[in-house]
Design a protein around this motif. Structure first.
Motif, PDB file in Angstrom:
ATOM      1  N   HIS A 101      37.047  43.724  37.688  1.00 18.74           N
ATOM      2  CA  HIS A 101      38.429  43.525  37.250  1.00 18.74           C
ATOM      3  C   HIS A 101      39.208  42.661  38.234  1.00 18.74           C
ATOM      4  CE1 HIS A 101      37.765  46.044  33.896  1.00 18.74           C
ATOM      5  NE2 HIS A 101      37.684  47.164  34.569  1.00 18.74           N
ATOM      6  N   LEU A 102      38.922  42.793  39.514  1.00 20.24           N
ATOM      7  CA  LEU A 102      39.571  41.918  40.496  1.00 20.24           C
ATOM      8  C   LEU A 102      39.137  40.462  40.283  1.00 20.24           C
ATOM      9  CD1 LEU A 102      39.382  44.055  43.776  1.00 20.24           C
ATOM     10  CD2 LEU A 102      41.395  43.597  42.359  1.00 20.24           C
ATOM     11  N   TYR A 104      38.188  39.135  37.393  1.00 22.04           N
ATOM     12  CA  TYR A 104      38.900  38.673  36.187  1.00 22.04           C
ATOM     13  C   TYR A 104      40.364  38.382  36.502  1.00 22.04           C
ATOM     14  CZ  TYR A 104      34.892  40.366  33.417  1.00 22.04           C
ATOM     15  OH  TYR A 104      33.648  40.571  32.880  1.00 22.04           O
ATOM     16  N   LEU A 105      40.964  39.216  37.337  1.00 24.61           N
ATOM     17  CA  LEU A 105      42.365  39.003  37.717  1.00 24.61           C
ATOM     18  C   LEU A 105      42.530  37.639  38.381  1.00 24.61           C
ATOM     19  CD1 LEU A 105      45.247  40.170  38.070  1.00 24.61           C
ATOM     20  CD2 LEU A 105      44.468  41.160  40.238  1.00 24.61           C
ATOM     21  N   THR A 109      44.543  34.018  36.949  1.00 21.35           N
ATOM     22  CA  THR A 109      45.627  33.363  37.696  1.00 21.35           C
ATOM     23  C   THR A 109      45.318  31.885  37.953  1.00 21.35           C
ATOM     24  OG1 THR A 109      44.683  34.026  39.839  1.00 21.35           O
ATOM     25  CG2 THR A 109      46.314  35.500  38.861  1.00 21.35           C
ATOM     26  N   LEU A 114      50.591  34.854  39.154  1.00 20.55           N
ATOM     27  CA  LEU A 114      50.472  36.296  39.036  1.00 20.55           C
ATOM     28  C   LEU A 114      51.812  36.922  38.658  1.00 20.55           C
ATOM     29  CD1 LEU A 114      48.539  38.772  39.538  1.00 20.55           C
ATOM     30  CD2 LEU A 114      49.516  38.873  41.835  1.00 20.55           C
ATOM     31  N   TRP A 121      53.267  43.903  32.526  1.00 20.50           N
ATOM     32  CA  TRP A 121      53.032  44.748  33.693  1.00 20.50           C
ATOM     33  C   TRP A 121      53.725  46.096  33.540  1.00 20.50           C
ATOM     34  CZ3 TRP A 121      49.907  43.260  37.825  1.00 20.50           C
ATOM     35  CH2 TRP A 121      49.386  41.962  37.709  1.00 20.50           C
ATOM     36  N   CYS A 153      43.561  48.496  39.246  1.00 19.79           N
ATOM     37  CA  CYS A 153      42.924  47.181  39.096  1.00 19.79           C
ATOM     38  C   CYS A 153      42.730  46.823  37.628  1.00 19.79           C
ATOM     39  CB  CYS A 153      41.590  47.165  39.832  1.00 19.79           C
ATOM     40  SG  CYS A 153      41.753  47.219  41.628  1.00 19.79           S
ATOM     41  N   ALA A 156      46.113  45.923  36.124  1.00 17.31           N
ATOM     42  CA  ALA A 156      46.563  44.616  36.617  1.00 17.31           C
ATOM     43  C   ALA A 156      45.815  43.488  35.920  1.00 17.31           C
ATOM     44  CB  ALA A 156      46.360  44.536  38.125  1.00 17.31           C
ATOM     45  N   MET A 157      44.513  43.666  35.731  1.00 18.35           N
ATOM     46  CA  MET A 157      43.731  42.651  35.017  1.00 18.35           C
ATOM     47  C   MET A 157      44.244  42.446  33.595  1.00 18.35           C
ATOM     48  SD  MET A 157      41.267  42.256  32.450  1.00 18.35           S
ATOM     49  CE  MET A 157      40.429  43.835  32.286  1.00 18.35           C
ATOM     50  N   GLN A 160      47.689  40.766  33.615  1.00 16.68           N
ATOM     51  CA  GLN A 160      47.657  39.336  33.922  1.00 16.68           C
ATOM     52  C   GLN A 160      47.061  38.535  32.772  1.00 16.68           C
ATOM     53  OE1 GLN A 160      49.164  37.771  36.223  1.00 16.68           O
ATOM     54  NE2 GLN A 160      48.349  35.733  35.753  1.00 16.68           N
ATOM     55  N   GLY A 184      41.486  42.306  27.647  1.00 16.79           N
ATOM     56  CA  GLY A 184      42.109  43.290  28.533  1.00 16.79           C
ATOM     57  C   GLY A 184      42.497  44.557  27.799  1.00 16.79           C
TER      58      GLY A 184
END
Length: 232
Positions: A101-102, A104-105, A109, A114, A121, A153, A156-157, A160, A184
């Protein structure tokens, strides 16, 4: 006259979804309550994700940063798939998917700052808080910190991905961004079902619902990569 490579690329594009669906079905229906063939699950569960990686790899028309990090996320997802198949592999799988997931995040971006749109969010923070509140009594103490980190995480993914889509508007990449946003949302849905089944109440046909939404999410995320235009 079409070049042979164009023929094979086209054949691959139209054949792969059917092969992937067949692999996914064999993985889903190979559990203890279905075909009762454990070896099928050990073969076809990772194979399905490998096929999605191959599909993402073939989409070479996107910006290099986004393509690289989506592929990194898919590889971490494959590691998570394998870890979760083994007894005692839940934490290792959780960490692998957290890293996915990080990745993909970072991918989402590539062309969008972000949290440049705040509404997704707030939405995913509220959804995550509500989910954790429901599941918290059933989460073992040793897993509480890893689970919270993972949920943050994941949310957040997804947020975003939705941010990228909302920022694109009518831009040429809005279709790909829409797939990312849907991916997502599907990932949140899949992991919610998984968490309910593990920490709250067993779900009927859990494997069907968890894995089908999971691979649909990964397919959407892979489809968020732009395909290179084919020449005649």
């Amino acid at each position: 006259m079409n070049h042979p490579s164009h023929f094979w690329a086209t054949a691959w594009r139209y054949t792969l979804p059917w092969v992937l669906v067949a692999s996914a079905l064999l993985a889903i229906f190979s559990g203890p309550n279905a075909l009762d063939a454990e070896i099928l699950r050990f073969v076809f569960k990772p194979l399905t994700t490998v096929l999605i990686i191959a599909y993402a790899w073939s989409r070479t028309g996107d910006v290099p940063r986004r393509r690289t990090w989506v592929l990194v996320g898919l590889v971490f997802s494959l590691a998570g798939d394998i870890a979760l198949m083994w007894p005692g592999g839940f934490v290792a799988g959780l960490v692998a998917f957290l890293l996915a997931h990080l990745a993909y995040l970072v991918a989402f971006t590539s062309t969008t700052r972000l949290a440049s749109v705040w509404q997704p969010w707030i939405f995913y923070a509220a959804v995550s808080a509500a989910l954790l509140a429901q599941l918290w009594p059933g989460v073992p103490g040793a897993l509480q910190i890893p689970v919270v980190a993972y949920v943050v995480c994941l949310a957040a993914m997804a947020a975003q991905a939705a941010t990228w889509w909302l920022c694109e508007g009518t831009a040429p990449l809005s279709r790909e961004a829409g797939y990312a946003a849907l991916g997502g949302l599907l990932f949140i849905s899949s992991d919610t079902l998984l968490a309910i089944n593990k920490f709250l109440d067993p779900l009927p046909e859990a494997s069907l619902w968890v894995l089908s939404t999971y691979w649909a999410a990964q397919w959407c995320i892979a489809t968020s990569l732009k395909r290179r235009p084919t020449s005649s």
